[in-house]
Each structure stands twice: as C-alpha cells, then as structure tokens.
Design an enzyme around this catalytic site. Sequence first.
Site, PDB file in Angstrom:
ATOM      1  N   GLU A   1       0.818  -1.208   0.000  1.00  0.00           N
ATOM      2  CA  GLU A   1       0.000   0.000   0.000  1.00  0.00           C
ATOM      3  C   GLU A   1       0.854   1.261   0.000  1.00  0.00           C
ATOM      4  O   GLU A   1       0.569   2.220  -0.722  1.00  0.00           O
ATOM      5  CB  GLU A   1      -0.921   0.044   1.236  1.00  0.00           C
ATOM      6  CG  GLU A   1      -1.867  -1.113   1.348  1.00  0.00           C
ATOM      7  CD  GLU A   1      -1.332  -2.248   2.204  1.00  0.00           C
ATOM      8  OE1 GLU A   1      -0.162  -2.641   2.029  1.00  0.00           O
ATOM      9  OE2 GLU A   1      -2.086  -2.751   3.054  1.00  0.00           O
TER      10      GLU A   1
ATOM     11  N   CYS B   1      -0.855   1.204   7.352  1.00  0.00           N
ATOM     12  CA  CYS B   1      -1.291   1.564   6.003  1.00  0.00           C
ATOM     13  C   CYS B   1      -2.660   2.243   6.021  1.00  0.00           C
ATOM     14  O   CYS B   1      -2.900   3.183   5.259  1.00  0.00           O
ATOM     15  CB  CYS B   1      -1.302   0.328   5.116  1.00  0.00           C
ATOM     16  SG  CYS B   1       0.366  -0.313   4.832  1.00  0.00           S
TER      17      CYS B   1
END
Length: 156
Positions: free
Chosen positions: A66, A97
């Site tokens: 991510e 994330c």
Amino acid sequence: MRYINFGDEPAISPDDFFMNEAIREAKLALAEDEIPIGAIVVCKGKIIGRGHNLTERLNDVSAHAEMQALTAAANFMGGKYLQDCTLYVTMEPCVMCAGASYWFQLSRIVFGAYDTKLGFGRINQKITHPKTVITGGILENECAELVRGFFKSKRK
C-alpha cells in the site's frame, strides 16, 4: 455499477478487474520471495500507482504494498492528496497503512482477503478518513490463497 467487457469474455465489475491488477502485483512480490501482497491506486478509471511488498528487499518494515502504491500515485498526481482515488489491495490493510490512507484522504479502499490478526478493522475502523468508503472481500479466495500458499511453503 458498470461492467467491463473484453471481447468474448464475460463482463466483470471494475472492482474485480482492478483487484486482478493488484493480484498481479502480489505475484511479483511472490516471485521476489516477499509476502505476496499487491496494491494499485486508481483515479478516474486509470491506474496511477502500483506496489507490492518490498520489506525484505529494502530491509524496511514500512515498505508495504500500500505504501509503495500510495507514494507512486501521489508522485504521479504531483500532490499529497488522493481524494478522488481508490486503493485496491489484496489483503486488508494493517493499522500503519490504514493510517497513511487517512493522510492521503483516499475516497475508497477496496481489499481482497480479511486479515483477522493484523488488519486495521479489528483495531478500529475510525483510523481511515471519515469520507473513505471501505469494501472488503473482493476476490477474497484468490487473494487469501496467495498468502496461505506462501506461508505453507515456508513451513516445509
């Protein structure tokens, strides 16, 4: 929801189409002996960022798929906010994330497999931006099998 048709193939939803792209990224991680998680960022139907886990290669615990995709997308957009963008990721994002997604102000997060041990959903979903819409379970089995297979091969 619009569906995409590619010639003789049956039409698929945009979420399935883009999750398949994230799966391609996960397979790149697998080929590099990284945990096979992949991510892409989409804006107005166009992929503007790609990433897969690089934690082993970079010796960096923050080098998640991510983070790679979000950074690439921000660089492409020339700014730090991704308000009209969707993050597709093969595994439910971790707290780090999901927290980063707050600061990027993503419109949407779409993930494949749920992560019952480390996914942000088990901690507190309020760590994402209040306007971020979250969808989980897209191509869940395919996404989960990549990770299960990886760890199974490590236990042999």
